[in-house]
Write an enzyme that holds these catalytic residues in place. Structure first.
Site, PDB file in Angstrom:
ATOM      1  N   ALA A  12       0.771  -0.960   0.256  1.00 58.34           N
ATOM      2  CA  ALA A  12      -0.041   0.038  -0.020  1.00 58.34           C
ATOM      3  C   ALA A  12       1.034   1.284  -0.058  1.00 58.34           C
ATOM      4  O   ALA A  12       0.680   2.210  -0.613  1.00 58.34           O
ATOM      5  CB  ALA A  12      -1.006  -0.063   1.218  1.00 58.34           C
ATOM      6  N   LYS A  74      -2.816 -14.255 -15.111  1.00 53.73           N
ATOM      7  CA  LYS A  74      -3.980 -14.842 -14.390  1.00 53.73           C
ATOM      8  C   LYS A  74      -5.469 -14.540 -14.981  1.00 53.73           C
ATOM      9  O   LYS A  74      -5.968 -13.522 -15.448  1.00 53.73           O
ATOM     10  CB  LYS A  74      -4.263 -14.260 -12.720  1.00 53.73           C
TER      11      LYS A  74
END
Ligand code: FAD
Length: 499
Positions: A12, A74
Protein backbone atom coordinates in the site's frame (compact mmCIF):
# COMPACT_ATOMS: atom_id res chain seq x y z
CA UNK A 1 -0.54 21.99 1.42
CA UNK A 2 3.22 21.74 1.43
CA UNK A 3 3.99 18.20 2.57
CA UNK A 4 2.51 14.72 2.58
CA UNK A 5 3.78 11.91 4.81
CA UNK A 6 3.07 8.28 3.97
CA UNK A 7 3.43 5.95 6.96
CA UNK A 8 4.33 2.40 5.91
CA UNK A 9 6.28 0.82 3.09
CA UNK A 10 4.30 -2.32 2.25
CA UNK A 11 2.42 -2.78 -1.01
CA UNK A 12 0.00 0.00 0.00
CA UNK A 13 2.72 2.47 0.97
CA UNK A 14 4.83 2.10 -2.15
CA UNK A 15 1.84 1.96 -4.51
CA UNK A 16 0.69 5.23 -2.94
CA UNK A 17 4.16 6.78 -3.08
CA UNK A 18 4.65 5.90 -6.75
CA UNK A 19 1.51 7.87 -7.65
CA UNK A 20 1.94 10.70 -5.15
CA UNK A 21 5.48 11.21 -6.47
CA UNK A 22 3.94 13.48 -9.08
CA UNK A 23 2.96 15.93 -6.33
CA UNK A 24 6.62 16.84 -6.04
CA UNK A 25 6.26 18.60 -9.41
CA UNK A 26 3.61 20.78 -7.76
CA UNK A 27 6.09 21.74 -5.02
CA UNK A 28 4.71 19.32 -2.41
CA UNK A 29 7.22 17.24 -0.44
CA UNK A 30 6.38 13.54 -0.24
CA UNK A 31 8.04 11.46 2.47
CA UNK A 32 7.55 7.75 3.23
CA UNK A 33 8.46 6.31 6.63
CA UNK A 34 8.94 2.56 6.92
CA UNK A 35 10.49 0.18 9.40
CA UNK A 36 12.50 -2.82 8.26
CA UNK A 37 12.41 -4.06 11.84
CA UNK A 38 8.60 -4.30 11.72
CA UNK A 39 8.51 -5.55 8.14
CA UNK A 40 5.45 -6.02 5.94
CA UNK A 41 2.59 -8.53 5.76
CA UNK A 42 4.47 -10.09 2.86
CA UNK A 43 1.58 -12.00 1.29
CA UNK A 44 -0.79 -10.92 -1.45
CA UNK A 45 0.06 -12.35 -4.79
CA UNK A 46 -3.12 -12.47 -6.85
CA UNK A 47 -4.68 -9.48 -8.57
CA UNK A 48 -7.64 -8.58 -10.75
CA UNK A 49 -7.61 -6.82 -14.16
CA UNK A 50 -7.97 -3.34 -12.67
CA UNK A 51 -4.23 -3.48 -11.89
CA UNK A 52 -3.72 -2.62 -15.58
CA UNK A 53 -5.20 0.83 -14.87
CA UNK A 54 -2.71 1.45 -12.10
CA UNK A 55 0.29 0.28 -14.12
CA UNK A 56 -0.83 2.26 -17.15
CA UNK A 57 -1.29 5.37 -15.05
CA UNK A 58 2.39 5.10 -14.14
CA UNK A 59 3.42 4.19 -17.69
CA UNK A 60 4.85 0.84 -16.56
CA UNK A 61 5.87 -1.48 -19.39
CA UNK A 62 4.01 -4.75 -18.85
CA UNK A 63 6.76 -7.16 -19.84
CA UNK A 64 9.23 -5.31 -17.60
CA UNK A 65 6.73 -5.51 -14.73
CA UNK A 66 6.16 -9.27 -15.26
CA UNK A 67 9.92 -9.91 -15.33
CA UNK A 68 10.61 -7.75 -12.26
CA UNK A 69 7.91 -9.37 -10.13
CA UNK A 70 8.29 -12.97 -11.39
CA UNK A 71 4.65 -12.75 -12.42
CA UNK A 72 2.41 -15.12 -14.32
CA UNK A 73 -0.83 -14.32 -16.09
CA UNK A 74 -4.12 -14.87 -14.30
CA UNK A 75 -7.34 -15.57 -16.18
CA UNK A 76 -9.58 -16.13 -13.18
CA UNK A 77 -10.11 -18.25 -10.09
CA UNK A 78 -11.10 -21.90 -9.92
CA UNK A 79 -13.36 -22.68 -6.96
CA UNK A 80 -13.13 -26.27 -5.81
CA UNK A 81 -15.52 -27.90 -3.28
CA UNK A 82 -17.47 -24.69 -2.57
CA UNK A 83 -20.93 -25.76 -3.69
CA UNK A 84 -20.37 -29.30 -2.42
CA UNK A 85 -17.33 -31.54 -2.08
CA UNK A 86 -16.33 -32.65 -5.58
CA UNK A 87 -17.88 -29.67 -7.44
CA UNK A 88 -15.71 -27.10 -9.23
CA UNK A 89 -16.24 -24.05 -11.38
CA UNK A 90 -14.28 -21.08 -12.72
CA UNK A 91 -14.88 -17.43 -12.06
CA UNK A 92 -13.09 -16.13 -15.15
CA UNK A 93 -12.33 -12.54 -16.04
CA UNK A 94 -14.10 -11.55 -19.24
CA UNK A 95 -17.63 -12.06 -20.43
CA UNK A 96 -19.98 -14.96 -21.05
CA UNK A 97 -21.35 -15.13 -24.60
CA UNK A 98 -23.26 -12.14 -25.89
CA UNK A 99 -26.62 -10.72 -24.85
CA UNK A 100 -29.35 -11.03 -27.51
CA UNK A 101 -32.02 -8.36 -27.98
CA UNK A 102 -31.73 -7.21 -24.40
CA UNK A 103 -31.88 -10.74 -22.98
CA UNK A 104 -28.90 -11.74 -20.88
CA UNK A 105 -26.73 -14.47 -22.32
CA UNK A 106 -26.93 -16.66 -19.23
CA UNK A 107 -30.72 -16.69 -19.55
CA UNK A 108 -30.42 -18.13 -23.04
CA UNK A 109 -28.00 -20.75 -21.83
CA UNK A 110 -30.06 -21.70 -18.76
CA UNK A 111 -33.05 -22.30 -21.01
CA UNK A 112 -30.98 -24.36 -23.43
CA UNK A 113 -29.54 -26.39 -20.55
CA UNK A 114 -33.04 -27.18 -19.33
CA UNK A 115 -33.98 -28.43 -22.78
CA UNK A 116 -30.82 -30.37 -23.71
CA UNK A 117 -27.72 -31.75 -22.01
CA UNK A 118 -25.65 -30.82 -25.07
CA UNK A 119 -25.90 -27.06 -24.46
CA UNK A 120 -22.59 -27.05 -22.55
CA UNK A 121 -21.62 -25.09 -19.45
CA UNK A 122 -21.19 -21.37 -18.88
CA UNK A 123 -17.42 -21.80 -19.10
CA UNK A 124 -17.73 -23.02 -22.70
CA UNK A 125 -18.97 -19.56 -23.66
CA UNK A 126 -16.17 -17.53 -22.13
CA UNK A 127 -12.88 -17.43 -24.01
CA UNK A 128 -10.98 -16.54 -20.85
CA UNK A 129 -12.35 -19.63 -19.07
CA UNK A 130 -11.67 -22.01 -21.95
CA UNK A 131 -8.11 -20.69 -22.31
CA UNK A 132 -7.59 -21.07 -18.54
CA UNK A 133 -8.65 -24.72 -18.63
CA UNK A 134 -6.21 -25.35 -21.50
CA UNK A 135 -3.39 -23.42 -19.70
CA UNK A 136 -3.11 -21.08 -22.71
CA UNK A 137 -2.38 -17.38 -22.81
CA UNK A 138 -1.93 -14.55 -25.24
CA UNK A 139 -2.77 -10.87 -25.00
CA UNK A 140 -6.24 -9.83 -26.22
CA UNK A 141 -6.81 -8.54 -29.72
CA UNK A 142 -7.51 -4.82 -30.11
CA UNK A 143 -10.01 -5.54 -32.89
CA UNK A 144 -13.43 -5.41 -31.17
CA UNK A 145 -14.86 -7.73 -33.83
CA UNK A 146 -12.42 -10.53 -32.92
CA UNK A 147 -13.39 -13.08 -30.24
CA UNK A 148 -9.88 -12.64 -28.86
CA UNK A 149 -10.82 -9.08 -27.85
CA UNK A 150 -13.03 -10.57 -25.10
CA UNK A 151 -10.05 -12.03 -23.21
CA UNK A 152 -9.34 -10.39 -19.84
CA UNK A 153 -6.40 -11.04 -17.59
CA UNK A 154 -4.59 -9.99 -14.44
CA UNK A 155 -1.42 -11.25 -12.75
CA UNK A 156 -0.06 -13.44 -10.02
CA UNK A 157 3.07 -11.72 -8.76
CA UNK A 158 5.53 -11.41 -5.92
CA UNK A 159 4.16 -8.45 -3.95
CA UNK A 160 7.53 -7.89 -2.23
CA UNK A 161 9.29 -7.57 -5.59
CA UNK A 162 6.50 -5.25 -6.77
CA UNK A 163 7.01 -2.97 -3.75
CA UNK A 164 10.76 -2.86 -4.48
CA UNK A 165 10.04 -2.09 -8.15
CA UNK A 166 7.74 0.80 -7.18
CA UNK A 167 10.09 2.04 -4.48
CA UNK A 168 12.87 2.53 -7.01
CA UNK A 169 10.54 4.53 -9.24
CA UNK A 170 9.10 6.63 -6.41
CA UNK A 171 12.49 7.47 -4.89
CA UNK A 172 13.83 8.22 -8.38
CA UNK A 173 10.99 10.70 -8.83
CA UNK A 174 11.68 12.60 -5.65
CA UNK A 175 9.94 10.76 -2.78
CA UNK A 176 12.06 10.87 0.39
CA UNK A 177 12.38 7.53 2.18
CA UNK A 178 12.90 7.54 5.95
CA UNK A 179 13.82 4.29 7.66
CA UNK A 180 12.82 4.02 11.30
CA UNK A 181 10.22 2.88 13.76
CA UNK A 182 7.52 5.37 14.69
CA UNK A 183 7.15 5.54 18.47
CA UNK A 184 4.45 8.20 18.79
CA UNK A 185 2.13 10.45 16.82
CA UNK A 186 1.51 14.08 17.74
CA UNK A 187 -1.81 15.87 17.22
CA UNK A 188 -2.47 19.60 17.15
CA UNK A 189 -4.07 20.56 20.47
CA UNK A 190 -6.30 23.05 18.59
CA UNK A 191 -7.54 21.18 15.52
CA UNK A 192 -6.88 17.56 16.49
CA UNK A 193 -5.07 17.09 13.14
CA UNK A 194 -1.93 14.98 12.97
CA UNK A 195 1.15 17.21 12.92
CA UNK A 196 4.16 14.93 13.34
CA UNK A 197 5.26 11.30 13.59
CA UNK A 198 8.10 10.82 16.04
CA UNK A 199 10.56 7.98 15.49
CA UNK A 200 11.84 5.94 18.41
CA UNK A 201 15.33 7.49 17.97
CA UNK A 202 13.81 10.97 18.38
CA UNK A 203 13.73 12.04 14.70
CA UNK A 204 10.57 13.93 13.80
CA UNK A 205 8.71 13.90 10.49
CA UNK A 206 6.13 16.67 10.24
CA UNK A 207 3.49 16.97 7.52
CA UNK A 208 0.32 18.75 6.43
CA UNK A 209 -1.41 15.59 5.23
CA UNK A 210 -0.83 11.94 6.18
CA UNK A 211 -1.53 8.66 4.42
CA UNK A 212 -1.74 5.76 6.86
CA UNK A 213 -0.34 2.64 5.17
CA UNK A 214 0.86 1.11 8.44
CA UNK A 215 -0.91 -2.22 7.98
CA UNK A 216 -3.23 -3.97 10.43
CA UNK A 217 -2.03 -1.76 13.31
CA UNK A 218 -3.58 1.35 11.72
CA UNK A 219 -1.14 3.56 13.56
CA UNK A 220 -2.65 6.90 12.51
CA UNK A 221 -6.33 6.38 11.65
CA UNK A 222 -7.06 3.73 14.27
CA UNK A 223 -4.61 4.40 17.11
CA UNK A 224 -3.93 8.16 16.92
CA UNK A 225 -7.31 9.38 15.61
CA UNK A 226 -9.42 6.66 17.23
CA UNK A 227 -11.64 5.85 14.24
CA UNK A 228 -13.50 2.65 15.22
CA UNK A 229 -13.24 -0.62 13.30
CA UNK A 230 -16.50 -2.14 12.06
CA UNK A 231 -16.25 -5.93 12.17
CA UNK A 232 -17.94 -8.11 9.53
CA UNK A 233 -16.91 -11.29 11.28
CA UNK A 234 -20.43 -12.59 11.77
CA UNK A 235 -20.65 -13.12 8.00
CA UNK A 236 -16.96 -13.73 7.38
CA UNK A 237 -15.73 -15.76 10.36
CA UNK A 238 -12.26 -16.57 8.97
CA UNK A 239 -9.69 -14.78 11.13
CA UNK A 240 -6.37 -16.55 10.55
CA UNK A 241 -4.15 -17.62 7.69
CA UNK A 242 -1.08 -19.73 7.19
CA UNK A 243 1.05 -19.03 4.11
CA UNK A 244 3.76 -21.23 2.65
CA UNK A 245 5.63 -21.26 -0.68
CA UNK A 246 6.27 -24.48 -2.57
CA UNK A 247 8.28 -25.60 -5.57
CA UNK A 248 6.82 -24.79 -9.00
CA UNK A 249 4.96 -27.55 -10.86
CA UNK A 250 3.91 -28.06 -14.48
CA UNK A 251 1.73 -27.13 -16.24
CA UNK A 252 1.98 -23.47 -15.29
CA UNK A 253 -1.71 -22.75 -14.67
CA UNK A 254 -2.96 -19.28 -15.60
CA UNK A 255 -5.43 -19.14 -12.71
CA UNK A 256 -5.68 -19.09 -8.93
CA UNK A 257 -7.20 -22.11 -7.23
CA UNK A 258 -9.35 -21.66 -4.12
CA UNK A 259 -10.23 -24.98 -2.49
CA UNK A 260 -12.85 -25.01 0.27
CA UNK A 261 -11.86 -26.79 3.48
CA UNK A 262 -13.82 -27.83 6.57
CA UNK A 263 -13.41 -24.40 8.19
CA UNK A 264 -12.10 -22.06 5.50
CA UNK A 265 -10.27 -22.46 2.21
CA UNK A 266 -6.81 -22.88 0.68
CA UNK A 267 -5.27 -20.76 -2.05
CA UNK A 268 -2.80 -21.84 -4.73
CA UNK A 269 -1.12 -19.08 -6.73
CA UNK A 270 1.49 -20.04 -9.33
CA UNK A 271 4.35 -17.58 -9.89
CA UNK A 272 7.29 -18.12 -12.23
CA UNK A 273 9.72 -19.20 -9.52
CA UNK A 274 7.41 -20.72 -6.90
CA UNK A 275 3.82 -21.45 -5.96
CA UNK A 276 2.25 -19.37 -3.20
CA UNK A 277 -0.08 -21.38 -0.96
CA UNK A 278 -2.14 -20.51 2.05
CA UNK A 279 -5.00 -21.58 4.22
CA UNK A 280 -7.51 -19.00 5.44
CA UNK A 281 -9.52 -20.42 8.35
CA UNK A 282 -11.82 -19.63 11.25
CA UNK A 283 -10.18 -20.23 14.61
CA UNK A 284 -13.60 -20.72 16.22
CA UNK A 285 -14.06 -23.85 14.09
CA UNK A 286 -10.61 -25.41 13.61
CA UNK A 287 -7.34 -25.37 15.57
CA UNK A 288 -4.03 -24.17 14.15
CA UNK A 289 -2.49 -27.65 13.91
CA UNK A 290 -5.35 -29.07 11.85
CA UNK A 291 -5.28 -26.02 9.63
CA UNK A 292 -1.53 -26.49 9.07
CA UNK A 293 -2.06 -30.18 8.28
CA UNK A 294 -4.72 -29.32 5.70
CA UNK A 295 -2.41 -26.74 4.10
CA UNK A 296 0.68 -28.93 3.93
CA UNK A 297 -1.33 -32.01 2.93
CA UNK A 298 -2.81 -30.14 -0.03
CA UNK A 299 0.44 -28.87 -1.60
CA UNK A 300 1.29 -29.93 -5.17
CA UNK A 301 5.05 -29.53 -4.64
CA UNK A 302 7.45 -29.65 -1.69
CA UNK A 303 7.13 -26.76 0.82
CA UNK A 304 10.13 -24.45 0.54
CA UNK A 305 9.76 -22.68 3.93
CA UNK A 306 7.97 -22.97 7.25
CA UNK A 307 4.33 -21.80 7.21
CA UNK A 308 3.82 -18.18 8.28
CA UNK A 309 0.91 -17.32 10.56
CA UNK A 310 -1.29 -14.22 10.17
CA UNK A 311 -4.28 -12.96 12.14
CA UNK A 312 -7.00 -10.57 11.03
CA UNK A 313 -10.63 -9.60 11.33
CA UNK A 314 -12.80 -8.89 8.30
CA UNK A 315 -14.10 -5.34 8.35
CA UNK A 316 -13.31 -1.72 7.71
CA UNK A 317 -12.74 1.50 9.66
CA UNK A 318 -15.93 3.53 10.11
CA UNK A 319 -14.32 6.34 8.10
CA UNK A 320 -11.25 5.97 5.87
CA UNK A 321 -10.53 9.70 5.75
CA UNK A 322 -10.51 11.49 9.11
CA UNK A 323 -9.14 14.98 9.69
CA UNK A 324 -5.89 15.26 7.67
CA UNK A 325 -5.38 11.52 7.26
CA UNK A 326 -6.47 8.85 4.76
CA UNK A 327 -5.87 5.16 5.44
CA UNK A 328 -5.00 2.97 2.46
CA UNK A 329 -4.43 -0.80 2.53
CA UNK A 330 -4.72 -2.92 5.64
CA UNK A 331 -4.70 0.18 7.86
CA UNK A 332 -8.16 0.95 6.47
CA UNK A 333 -9.77 -2.46 6.31
CA UNK A 334 -9.42 -6.10 5.39
CA UNK A 335 -11.38 -8.51 3.27
CA UNK A 336 -9.99 -11.98 2.90
CA UNK A 337 -8.18 -12.66 -0.39
CA UNK A 338 -10.89 -14.93 -1.83
CA UNK A 339 -11.42 -12.64 -4.84
CA UNK A 340 -7.99 -10.94 -4.70
CA UNK A 341 -9.48 -7.53 -3.98
CA UNK A 342 -7.07 -5.96 -1.46
CA UNK A 343 -4.63 -4.56 -4.00
CA UNK A 344 -7.59 -3.30 -6.02
CA UNK A 345 -8.90 -1.48 -2.94
CA UNK A 346 -5.45 0.07 -2.47
CA UNK A 347 -5.39 1.43 -6.01
CA UNK A 348 -9.01 2.53 -5.78
CA UNK A 349 -8.13 4.47 -2.61
CA UNK A 350 -5.14 6.06 -4.35
CA UNK A 351 -7.12 6.95 -7.49
CA UNK A 352 -9.90 8.57 -5.46
CA UNK A 353 -7.43 10.40 -3.24
CA UNK A 354 -5.78 11.84 -6.35
CA UNK A 355 -9.11 12.92 -7.83
CA UNK A 356 -10.12 14.54 -4.52
CA UNK A 357 -6.65 15.71 -3.50
CA UNK A 358 -7.21 18.40 -0.86
CA UNK A 359 -5.86 21.91 -1.21
CA UNK A 360 -5.69 22.27 2.58
CA UNK A 361 -5.48 19.95 5.57
CA UNK A 362 -9.20 20.41 6.24
CA UNK A 363 -11.37 19.44 3.29
CA UNK A 364 -14.81 18.34 4.51
CA UNK A 365 -16.48 17.92 1.10
CA UNK A 366 -13.62 15.88 -0.33
CA UNK A 367 -13.41 13.84 2.88
CA UNK A 368 -17.13 13.02 2.92
CA UNK A 369 -17.19 12.11 -0.77
CA UNK A 370 -14.15 9.86 -0.33
CA UNK A 371 -15.68 8.13 2.67
CA UNK A 372 -18.96 7.53 0.86
CA UNK A 373 -17.32 6.14 -2.29
CA UNK A 374 -14.76 3.90 -0.56
CA UNK A 375 -17.25 2.78 2.08
CA UNK A 376 -19.67 1.70 -0.64
CA UNK A 377 -16.94 -0.13 -2.54
CA UNK A 378 -15.85 -2.08 0.55
CA UNK A 379 -19.46 -3.01 1.29
CA UNK A 380 -20.14 -4.17 -2.28
CA UNK A 381 -17.02 -6.35 -2.34
CA UNK A 382 -17.91 -7.70 1.11
CA UNK A 383 -21.29 -8.87 -0.22
CA UNK A 384 -19.68 -10.62 -3.17
CA UNK A 385 -17.30 -12.48 -0.86
CA UNK A 386 -20.07 -13.45 1.56
CA UNK A 387 -21.96 -14.91 -1.42
CA UNK A 388 -19.29 -17.63 -1.76
CA UNK A 389 -19.83 -18.78 1.81
CA UNK A 390 -23.57 -18.39 1.96
CA UNK A 391 -24.65 -19.92 -1.38
CA UNK A 392 -23.56 -23.47 -0.67
CA UNK A 393 -25.07 -26.89 -0.16
CA UNK A 394 -22.30 -27.85 2.26
CA UNK A 395 -23.37 -28.92 5.72
CA UNK A 396 -20.47 -31.26 6.52
CA UNK A 397 -18.99 -29.09 9.30
CA UNK A 398 -20.14 -26.56 11.90
CA UNK A 399 -18.34 -23.88 9.89
CA UNK A 400 -20.40 -24.49 6.75
CA UNK A 401 -23.62 -24.80 8.75
CA UNK A 402 -22.84 -21.43 10.27
CA UNK A 403 -22.06 -19.78 6.90
CA UNK A 404 -25.09 -21.27 5.14
CA UNK A 405 -27.59 -20.39 7.85
CA UNK A 406 -26.39 -16.93 8.95
CA UNK A 407 -28.77 -14.45 7.27
CA UNK A 408 -26.79 -12.41 4.69
CA UNK A 409 -26.74 -8.59 4.69
CA UNK A 410 -29.96 -7.10 3.20
CA UNK A 411 -28.08 -5.84 0.15
CA UNK A 412 -26.96 -9.39 -0.67
CA UNK A 413 -30.32 -10.94 0.27
CA UNK A 414 -31.97 -8.79 -2.41
CA UNK A 415 -29.50 -9.93 -5.07
CA UNK A 416 -30.03 -13.56 -4.08
CA UNK A 417 -33.81 -13.18 -4.28
CA UNK A 418 -33.56 -11.71 -7.78
CA UNK A 419 -31.39 -14.62 -8.91
CA UNK A 420 -33.50 -17.31 -7.29
CA UNK A 421 -36.75 -16.05 -8.70
CA UNK A 422 -35.88 -15.47 -12.38
CA UNK A 423 -32.11 -15.70 -12.74
CA UNK A 424 -31.69 -11.93 -12.71
CA UNK A 425 -28.42 -10.28 -11.81
CA UNK A 426 -28.27 -6.52 -11.35
CA UNK A 427 -25.06 -5.15 -9.82
CA UNK A 428 -25.27 -1.65 -8.41
CA UNK A 429 -24.01 1.17 -10.66
CA UNK A 430 -20.20 1.36 -10.56
CA UNK A 431 -19.85 -1.97 -8.76
CA UNK A 432 -16.46 -3.66 -9.20
CA UNK A 433 -17.93 -7.09 -9.84
CA UNK A 434 -19.99 -7.06 -13.02
CA UNK A 435 -23.02 -9.16 -13.79
CA UNK A 436 -20.74 -11.78 -15.41
CA UNK A 437 -18.90 -12.22 -12.10
CA UNK A 438 -22.13 -12.54 -10.15
CA UNK A 439 -23.46 -15.03 -12.72
CA UNK A 440 -20.26 -17.11 -12.49
CA UNK A 441 -20.51 -17.53 -8.72
CA UNK A 442 -24.31 -17.82 -8.53
CA UNK A 443 -24.42 -20.43 -11.29
CA UNK A 444 -21.39 -22.15 -9.77
CA UNK A 445 -22.75 -22.38 -6.25
CA UNK A 446 -26.44 -21.59 -5.94
CA UNK A 447 -29.49 -23.59 -7.01
CA UNK A 448 -30.87 -22.99 -10.50
CA UNK A 449 -33.42 -20.14 -10.58
CA UNK A 450 -37.08 -21.11 -10.16
CA UNK A 451 -38.00 -19.47 -13.49
CA UNK A 452 -36.35 -17.43 -16.24
CA UNK A 453 -36.75 -14.03 -17.89
CA UNK A 454 -40.17 -13.85 -19.60
CA UNK A 455 -38.54 -11.92 -22.49
CA UNK A 456 -36.93 -15.19 -23.56
CA UNK A 457 -40.23 -16.04 -25.21
CA UNK A 458 -39.30 -13.58 -27.98
CA UNK A 459 -36.24 -15.66 -28.92
CA UNK A 460 -37.11 -18.95 -30.62
CA UNK A 461 -35.28 -21.96 -29.13
CA UNK A 462 -33.95 -23.33 -32.43
CA UNK A 463 -32.48 -19.97 -33.46
CA UNK A 464 -30.92 -19.54 -30.03
CA UNK A 465 -29.55 -23.09 -30.24
CA UNK A 466 -27.76 -22.31 -33.53
CA UNK A 467 -26.31 -19.14 -32.02
CA UNK A 468 -25.00 -21.07 -28.99
CA UNK A 469 -23.52 -23.79 -31.15
CA UNK A 470 -21.69 -21.25 -33.31
CA UNK A 471 -20.33 -19.32 -30.33
CA UNK A 472 -19.18 -22.49 -28.61
CA UNK A 473 -17.20 -23.52 -31.71
CA UNK A 474 -15.57 -20.13 -32.32
CA UNK A 475 -14.44 -19.86 -28.70
CA UNK A 476 -13.04 -23.40 -28.64
CA UNK A 477 -11.09 -22.77 -31.88
CA UNK A 478 -9.72 -19.43 -30.71
CA UNK A 479 -8.54 -20.87 -27.38
CA UNK A 480 -6.93 -23.88 -29.04
CA UNK A 481 -4.91 -21.55 -31.29
CA UNK A 482 -3.46 -19.61 -28.32
CA UNK A 483 0.09 -20.35 -27.12
CA UNK A 484 0.81 -22.32 -24.00
CA UNK A 485 1.00 -20.04 -20.93
CA UNK A 486 4.53 -21.10 -19.90
CA UNK A 487 5.75 -20.81 -23.50
CA UNK A 488 4.31 -17.28 -23.78
CA UNK A 489 6.16 -16.20 -20.65
CA UNK A 490 9.40 -17.85 -21.74
CA UNK A 491 9.20 -15.98 -25.02
CA UNK A 492 8.20 -12.52 -23.78
CA UNK A 493 8.82 -11.94 -20.11
CA UNK A 494 10.76 -14.66 -18.28
CA UNK A 495 11.97 -13.46 -14.90
CA UNK A 496 15.51 -13.77 -13.60
CA UNK A 497 13.85 -15.61 -10.70
CA UNK A 498 12.18 -17.98 -13.19
CA UNK A 499 12.71 -21.62 -13.81
P1 FAD B 1 1.85 -4.07 5.42
O1 FAD B 1 2.37 -4.94 4.37
O2 FAD B 1 1.64 -4.65 6.78
O3 FAD B 1 2.81 -2.83 5.53
C1 FAD B 1 2.80 -1.99 6.67
C2 FAD B 1 3.99 -1.06 6.63
O4 FAD B 1 3.90 -0.16 7.73
C3 FAD B 1 5.33 -1.77 6.73
O5 FAD B 1 6.28 -1.15 5.90
C4 FAD B 1 5.72 -1.53 8.19
O6 FAD B 1 7.10 -1.58 8.38
C5 FAD B 1 5.15 -0.14 8.39
N1 FAD B 1 4.94 0.17 9.80
C6 FAD B 1 4.01 -0.37 10.63
N2 FAD B 1 4.16 0.14 11.86
C7 FAD B 1 5.19 1.03 11.79
C8 FAD B 1 5.84 1.87 12.75
N3 FAD B 1 5.50 1.90 14.03
N4 FAD B 1 6.86 2.62 12.32
C9 FAD B 1 7.28 2.61 11.02
N5 FAD B 1 6.71 1.83 10.08
C10 FAD B 1 5.68 1.05 10.47
N6 FAD B 1 -4.17 -8.91 -1.50
C11 FAD B 1 -4.38 -9.14 -2.80
O7 FAD B 1 -4.69 -8.21 -3.54
N7 FAD B 1 -4.26 -10.40 -3.30
C12 FAD B 1 -3.99 -11.46 -2.53
O8 FAD B 1 -3.85 -12.57 -3.04
C13 FAD B 1 -3.84 -11.27 -1.14
N8 FAD B 1 -3.61 -12.29 -0.29
C14 FAD B 1 -3.54 -12.06 1.05
C15 FAD B 1 -3.46 -13.12 1.95
C16 FAD B 1 -3.47 -12.89 3.33
C17 FAD B 1 -3.43 -14.03 4.28
C18 FAD B 1 -3.48 -11.57 3.82
C19 FAD B 1 -3.44 -11.30 5.30
C20 FAD B 1 -3.55 -10.51 2.93
C21 FAD B 1 -3.61 -10.75 1.56
N9 FAD B 1 -3.74 -9.70 0.66
C22 FAD B 1 -3.93 -9.94 -0.66
C23 FAD B 1 -3.69 -8.34 1.14
C24 FAD B 1 -2.33 -7.75 0.88
O9 FAD B 1 -1.32 -8.54 1.46
C25 FAD B 1 -2.27 -6.36 1.47
O10 FAD B 1 -3.36 -5.63 1.02
C26 FAD B 1 -1.02 -5.67 1.02
O11 FAD B 1 0.09 -6.42 1.34
C27 FAD B 1 -0.92 -4.31 1.63
O12 FAD B 1 -0.48 -4.36 2.93
P2 FAD B 1 -0.15 -2.98 3.59
O13 FAD B 1 0.88 -2.30 2.80
O14 FAD B 1 -1.41 -2.27 3.87
O15 FAD B 1 0.42 -3.43 5.03
Amino acid sequence: MKSVVIVGGGTAGWMTAAVLARLTAAGIDVTLVESEEIGTVGVGEATIPSLHDYNQRLGIDEDAFVRATSATFKLGIEFVDWRRVGARYLHPFGTFGRDVQGVKFHQLLLRAQRDADSAGTLEDYCLTAVAARLARFTRPSRDPAAVLSSLRYAFHFDAGLYATFLRERAVGEGVTRVEGRIGSVELSPDSGDITTVVLSDGRRVAGDFFVDCSGFRSLLLGEALGVPFVSWQRWLPCDRALAVPSAPTAPLLPYTRATAEKAGWRWRIPLQHRVGNGHVYASAFVDDQRAADALLGGLDGAASAEPRALRFTAGVRERLWERNCVAIGLAGGFLEPLESTSIHLIQSGIARLMSLFPGAATAPVERDTYNRLLGTEYRQIRDFIILHYHATERSDSDFWQHCRTTPPPDTLAEKLALWRERGRVLPEPGELFTDDSWVAVLAGQDAAPAALDPLLAALPCDEAGRFLHHLHGVIAQTAAAMPDHAAFIARHCASAHGR
